[in-house]
Design a protein around this motif. Structure first.
Motif, PDB file in Angstrom:
ATOM      1  N   THR A  14       0.864  -1.178   0.000  1.00 49.44           N
ATOM      2  CA  THR A  14       0.000   0.000   0.000  1.00 49.44           C
ATOM      3  C   THR A  14       0.902   1.230   0.000  1.00 49.44           C
ATOM      4  N   ASP A  15       0.330   2.391  -0.209  1.00 51.98           N
ATOM      5  CA  ASP A  15       1.137   3.608  -0.154  1.00 51.98           C
ATOM      6  C   ASP A  15       1.693   3.857   1.243  1.00 51.98           C
ATOM      7  N   GLU A  44      10.079   6.809  -5.125  1.00 53.50           N
ATOM      8  CA  GLU A  44       8.973   5.865  -5.318  1.00 53.50           C
ATOM      9  C   GLU A  44       8.450   5.312  -3.993  1.00 53.50           C
ATOM     10  N   ALA A  47       5.018   6.812  -1.999  1.00 57.60           N
ATOM     11  CA  ALA A  47       3.710   6.173  -2.219  1.00 57.60           C
ATOM     12  C   ALA A  47       3.940   4.978  -3.146  1.00 57.60           C
ATOM     13  N   ALA A  49       2.710   1.895  -3.736  1.00 51.78           N
ATOM     14  CA  ALA A  49       1.653   1.225  -4.508  1.00 51.78           C
ATOM     15  C   ALA A  49       1.233   2.090  -5.691  1.00 51.78           C
ATOM     16  N   SER A  50       1.046   3.372  -5.451  1.00 56.76           N
ATOM     17  CA  SER A  50       0.661   4.288  -6.533  1.00 56.76           C
ATOM     18  C   SER A  50       1.763   4.394  -7.589  1.00 56.76           C
ATOM     19  N   HIS A  51       3.006   4.458  -7.142  1.00 61.60           N
ATOM     20  CA  HIS A  51       4.124   4.560  -8.078  1.00 61.60           C
ATOM     21  C   HIS A  51       4.156   3.360  -9.026  1.00 61.60           C
ATOM     22  N   ALA A  53       1.818   1.136  -9.683  1.00 58.19           N
ATOM     23  CA  ALA A  53       0.596   1.056 -10.489  1.00 58.19           C
ATOM     24  C   ALA A  53       0.663   2.034 -11.661  1.00 58.19           C
ATOM     25  N   ALA A  54       1.210   3.224 -11.430  1.00 56.93           N
ATOM     26  CA  ALA A  54       1.321   4.223 -12.491  1.00 56.93           C
ATOM     27  C   ALA A  54       2.293   3.794 -13.590  1.00 56.93           C
ATOM     28  N   HIS A  55       3.156   2.831 -13.265  1.00 56.82           N
ATOM     29  CA  HIS A  55       4.132   2.322 -14.236  1.00 56.82           C
ATOM     30  C   HIS A  55       3.766   0.911 -14.700  1.00 56.82           C
ATOM     31  N   ALA A  58       3.323  -3.474  -9.949  1.00 54.68           N
ATOM     32  CA  ALA A  58       2.898  -3.618  -8.564  1.00 54.68           C
ATOM     33  C   ALA A  58       4.126  -3.891  -7.703  1.00 54.68           C
ATOM     34  N   SER A  76       7.602  -3.171 -13.051  1.00 53.18           N
ATOM     35  CA  SER A  76       6.972  -2.130 -13.840  1.00 53.18           C
ATOM     36  C   SER A  76       6.903  -2.626 -15.279  1.00 53.18           C
TER      37      SER A  76
END
Length: 170
Positions: A14-15, A44, A47, A49-51, A53-55, A58, A76
């Motif tokens: 998680t973040d 990275e 956050a 999880a967000s990082h 996911a954005a790439h 997971a 990624s």
């Protein structure tokens, strides 16, 4: 602290897990001379999880029954057909028990059925046991190295695992 390997679980990050992952990495870096951990060089982890996911990926964590982070692995998707492995770390006490392989299996399971034909990674030239682990998985060292102008002043090897398909070379 004793860690019971029979009571570990793998879960998505998680973040809120950034500081725990930073603590894990700092502990591994401390095993090597001249390899300081500087949190600011790992944006990275603010956050995670967000990082990831954005790439297109997971981050997975190996945790104790009390949810203490004792291992990690992420991936990624930097380009079509290719995944890049990141943050494969495990506390020293748990190495040699197949747990890094379990973590890596989380990545391959997450990529199953995708267009990924190759997984690549970069690893510090000092992390020799990691190199042996990657090679046992079938990764091959590439003829490319890079220098990180960071606190570690590390040179890194490139590794690649071909899964089949038409993935471009790194």
């Amino acid at each position: 602290m004793h860690i019971d390997p029979d009571h570990l679980a793998i879960r998505p990050a998680t973040d809120a897990d950034g500081n725990a992952v930073a603590h894990l990495i700092a502990g591994v870096f401390a095993e090597y001379d001249g390899c300081p951990f500087v949190f600011d060089e790992f944006p990275e982890l603010v956050a995670p999880a967000s990082h990831f996911a954005a790439h297109g990926g997971a981050l997975f964590l190996l945790v104790t029954a009390a949810d203490r982070v004792v291992g990690s692995v992420g991936y990624s998707r930097p380009e079509p057909g290719v995944a890049e492995l990141h943050k494969l770390y495990l506390v020293k006490e748990l190495r040699g028990r197949g747990l890094a392989g379990r973590l890596f299996s989380e990545v391959t399971a997450a990529l199953a059925g995708s267009d990924v034909g190759a997984i690549r990674l970069w690893t510090d030239t000092r992390f020799e046991s990691g190199h042996r682990f990657y090679e046992r998985l079938g990764f091959r060292r590439q003829p490319t190295t890079r220098f990180l102008a960071d606190a570690t002043n590390a040179w890194e090897y490139a590794y690649r695992l071909d899964l089949g398909g038409d993935a471009p070379a790194p």
